[in-house]
Scaffold this active site. Structure first.
Site, PDB file in Angstrom:
ATOM      1  N   ASP A   1       0.839  -1.201   0.000  1.00 63.38           N
ATOM      2  CA  ASP A   1       0.000   0.000   0.000  1.00 63.38           C
ATOM      3  C   ASP A   1       0.872   1.248   0.000  1.00 63.38           C
ATOM      4  OD1 ASP A   1      -2.696   1.400   0.598  1.00 63.38           O
ATOM      5  OD2 ASP A   1      -1.323   2.218   2.096  1.00 63.38           O
TER       6      ASP A   1
ATOM      7  N   TYR B   1       2.678  10.244   0.020  1.00 66.12           N
ATOM      8  CA  TYR B   1       3.708   9.801   0.966  1.00 66.12           C
ATOM      9  C   TYR B   1       5.085  10.271   0.482  1.00 66.12           C
ATOM     10  CZ  TYR B   1       0.054   6.684   2.834  1.00 66.12           C
ATOM     11  OH  TYR B   1      -1.109   6.178   3.363  1.00 66.12           O
TER      12      TYR B   1
ATOM     13  N   SER C   1      -2.962   1.552   9.987  1.00 63.97           N
ATOM     14  CA  SER C   1      -2.377   1.730  11.330  1.00 63.97           C
ATOM     15  C   SER C   1      -2.828   0.616  12.273  1.00 63.97           C
ATOM     16  CB  SER C   1      -2.732   3.100  11.925  1.00 63.97           C
ATOM     17  OG  SER C   1      -2.407   4.142  11.031  1.00 63.97           O
TER      18      SER C   1
HETATM   19  N1  LIG Z   1      -5.497   5.793   4.010  1.00 64.19           N
HETATM   20  C1  LIG Z   1      -4.976   6.514   4.964  1.00 64.19           C
HETATM   21  O1  LIG Z   1      -5.415   7.646   5.242  1.00 64.19           O
HETATM   22  C2  LIG Z   1      -3.830   5.961   5.751  1.00 64.19           C
HETATM   23  C3  LIG Z   1      -3.446   6.594   6.953  1.00 64.19           C
HETATM   24  C4  LIG Z   1      -2.392   6.013   7.680  1.00 64.19           C
HETATM   25  C5  LIG Z   1      -1.751   4.884   7.190  1.00 64.19           C
HETATM   26  N2  LIG Z   1      -2.119   4.321   5.999  1.00 64.19           N
HETATM   27  C6  LIG Z   1      -1.425   3.128   5.454  1.00 64.19           C
HETATM   28  O2  LIG Z   1      -1.396   2.129   6.473  1.00 64.19           O
HETATM   29  C7  LIG Z   1      -0.040   1.751   6.733  1.00 64.19           C
HETATM   30  C8  LIG Z   1       0.130   1.351   8.185  1.00 64.19           C
HETATM   31  O3  LIG Z   1      -0.214   2.398   9.062  1.00 64.19           O
HETATM   32  P1  LIG Z   1       0.883   3.268   9.861  1.00 64.19           P
HETATM   33  O4  LIG Z   1       2.165   3.251   9.131  1.00 64.19           O
HETATM   34  O5  LIG Z   1       0.220   4.568  10.138  1.00 64.19           O
HETATM   35  O6  LIG Z   1       0.977   2.555  11.266  1.00 64.19           O
HETATM   36  P2  LIG Z   1       1.241   1.051  11.804  1.00 64.19           P
HETATM   37  O7  LIG Z   1       1.456   0.111  10.695  1.00 64.19           O
HETATM   38  O8  LIG Z   1       0.175   0.794  12.795  1.00 64.19           O
HETATM   39  O9  LIG Z   1       2.573   1.262  12.630  1.00 64.19           O
HETATM   40  C9  LIG Z   1       3.782   1.585  12.005  1.00 64.19           C
HETATM   41  C10 LIG Z   1       4.778   1.936  13.112  1.00 64.19           C
HETATM   42  O10 LIG Z   1       4.942   0.820  13.980  1.00 64.19           O
HETATM   43  C11 LIG Z   1       6.308   0.404  14.000  1.00 64.19           C
HETATM   44  N3  LIG Z   1       6.294  -1.072  13.990  1.00 64.19           N
HETATM   45  C12 LIG Z   1       6.062  -1.903  12.946  1.00 64.19           C
HETATM   46  N4  LIG Z   1       6.079  -3.195  13.326  1.00 64.19           N
HETATM   47  C13 LIG Z   1       6.334  -3.184  14.659  1.00 64.19           C
HETATM   48  C14 LIG Z   1       6.504  -4.193  15.622  1.00 64.19           C
HETATM   49  N5  LIG Z   1       6.408  -5.486  15.301  1.00 64.19           N
HETATM   50  N6  LIG Z   1       6.781  -3.834  16.910  1.00 64.19           N
HETATM   51  C15 LIG Z   1       6.883  -2.524  17.250  1.00 64.19           C
HETATM   52  N7  LIG Z   1       6.736  -1.515  16.376  1.00 64.19           N
HETATM   53  C16 LIG Z   1       6.471  -1.835  15.091  1.00 64.19           C
HETATM   54  C17 LIG Z   1       6.942   1.007  12.771  1.00 64.19           C
HETATM   55  O11 LIG Z   1       8.284   1.336  12.992  1.00 64.19           O
HETATM   56  P3  LIG Z   1       9.498   0.689  12.097  1.00 64.19           P
HETATM   57  O12 LIG Z   1       9.210   1.010  10.673  1.00 64.19           O
HETATM   58  O13 LIG Z   1      10.699   1.388  12.646  1.00 64.19           O
HETATM   59  O14 LIG Z   1       9.448  -0.783  12.398  1.00 64.19           O
HETATM   60  C18 LIG Z   1       6.142   2.280  12.569  1.00 64.19           C
HETATM   61  O15 LIG Z   1       6.672   3.322  13.377  1.00 64.19           O
HETATM   62  C19 LIG Z   1       0.742   3.030   6.331  1.00 64.19           C
HETATM   63  O16 LIG Z   1       2.125   2.778   6.210  1.00 64.19           O
HETATM   64  C20 LIG Z   1       0.033   3.404   5.059  1.00 64.19           C
HETATM   65  O17 LIG Z   1       0.433   2.578   4.001  1.00 64.19           O
HETATM   66  C21 LIG Z   1      -3.169   4.834   5.290  1.00 64.19           C
END
Ligand SMILES: NC(=O)c1ccc[n+]([C@@H]2O[C@H](COP(=O)([O-])OP(=O)(O)OC[C@H]3O[C@@H](n4cnc5c(N)ncnc54)[C@H](OP(=O)(O)O)[C@@H]3O)[C@@H](O)[C@H]2O)c1
Length: 276
Positions: free
Chosen positions: A46, A51, A190
């Site tokens: 995704d 981004y 997230s």
């Molecule tokens: N459509 C929208 O409006 C929208 C909004 C937000 C996000 N998204 C999408 O959803 C994806 C995921 O959401 P997100 O990036 O906001 O948050 P997330 O996936 O809930 O969390 C990512 C964070 O958690 C850390 N992390 C990952 N695996 C871990 C683990 N096993 N233990 C501890 N920490 C961990 C990562 O750090 P490290 O990288 O340092 O491991 C990063 O800081 C985004 O990347 C994006 O593609 C879409």
């Protein structure tokens, strides 16, 4: 695997890319983690034009080079670009950055000023031109979903990508039942609560202990528990990537779910859709 409307089955656990591509020095490392994810079966990636102002799509391009066919590639048009013509232009720019000729799924990032029928006209043209295979939406509440489904061809919407994790459960009250009734999977963004407070939850730790797992794995297993949700955690760390992939092996019991519900209450009433 999760079935999307009018389409193929896609992997339930994918990879997010928000915050990737922000620093050139880290791009190769980030691409290597995405490649490891593809090897481990996390083949849904995704990304979005906003981004790192296209930087995340460039990282994805490095990751999928030479193996495009293995990946279910998702990107998003920003609402300010989502007129009929603007959607097409934005998609073409994303395709160039991604080094590919086709997106598997193209989403409207959140509702904006352009009428949905305009964006949908852009999506349909892109499908006719072979530049996208499916379209969908993100950050749509039930009212916005009803508006989309009321449009001709609106029922082809493949998914709605929304904030969903144990501390953000408002969608369970209305959006999830609506989506289920329309046989449309949601995509949980997230799912780790962005790696913050959620992962320090005592309830997740308690359930994790029972499964010899980590709180992050329990959060991901929780997001996948209904068999109709796609979950897209982001990590740029290979160890965490392996850890996150391990969540696919975990089945939460009714007792586990009760422990999580007690600490992270399901919604008792309708809430405005939360978004980041
Ligand atoms: N459509 C929208 O409006 C929208 C909004 C937000 C996000 N998204 C999408 O959803 C994806 C995921 O959401 P997100 O990036 O906001 O948050 P997330 O996936 O809930 O969390 C990512 C964070 O958690 C850390 N992390 C990952 N695996 C871990 C683990 N096993 N233990 C501890 N920490 C961990 C990562 O750090 P490290 O990288 O340092 O491991 C990063 O800081 C985004 O990347 C994006 O593609 C879409």
């Amino acid at each position: 695997m999760i079935q999307i409307p009018h389409g193929q089955a896609v992997p339930a656990l994918g990879q997010g890319t928000w915050k990737m591509g922000e620093r050139a020095a880290r791009a190769a490392e980030e691409a290597a983690v995405l490649r490891l994810g593809i090897e481990l079966g996390l083949t849904l990636i995704d990304t979005a034009e906003i981004y790192a102002s296209g930087g995340a799509e460039r990282v994805v391009a490095q990751a999928i080079a030479g193996q495009r066919e293995k990946v279910f590639l998702v990107s998003k048009v920003a609402p300010q670009n989502a007129s009929a013509a603007g959607t097409i232009r934005a998609c073409e720019a994303s395709l160039r950055r991604l080094g590919t000729e086709v997106l598997d799924l193209y989403l409207l990032h959140w509702p904006g000023a352009h009428p949905f029928r305009e964006t949908l006209a852009g999506f349909e043209k892109l499908i006719a031109q072979g530049k996208i295979r499916h379209w969908g939406v993100s950050n749509f509440d039930p009212q916005a979903m009803r508006e989309i489904f009321a449009l001709p061809a609106g029922t082809a919407c493949a998914t709605n990508q929304v904030l969903y994790h144990p501390d953000a459960r408002g969608v369970e009250f209305d959006l999830l039942p609506w989506s289920r009734a329309h046989a449309m999977p949601i995509m949980a963004y997230s799912p780790l609560g962005q790696g913050g407070r959620l992962l320090r939850s005592r309830a997740l730790a308690q359930v994790a202990e029972r499964h010899n797992a980590t709180p992050a794995q329990i959060a991901l297993a929780w997001s996948l528990r209904d068999g109709n949700t796609i979950s897209i955690p982001k990590t740029a760390n290979p160890e965490r990537l392996r850890e996150n992939a391990g969540a696919l092996e975990i089945r939460l019991s009714a007792e586990d779910l009760a422990v999580i519900d007690a600490a992270h209450k399901p919604p008792a009433r309708k809430q405005a859709l939360e978004m980041l």
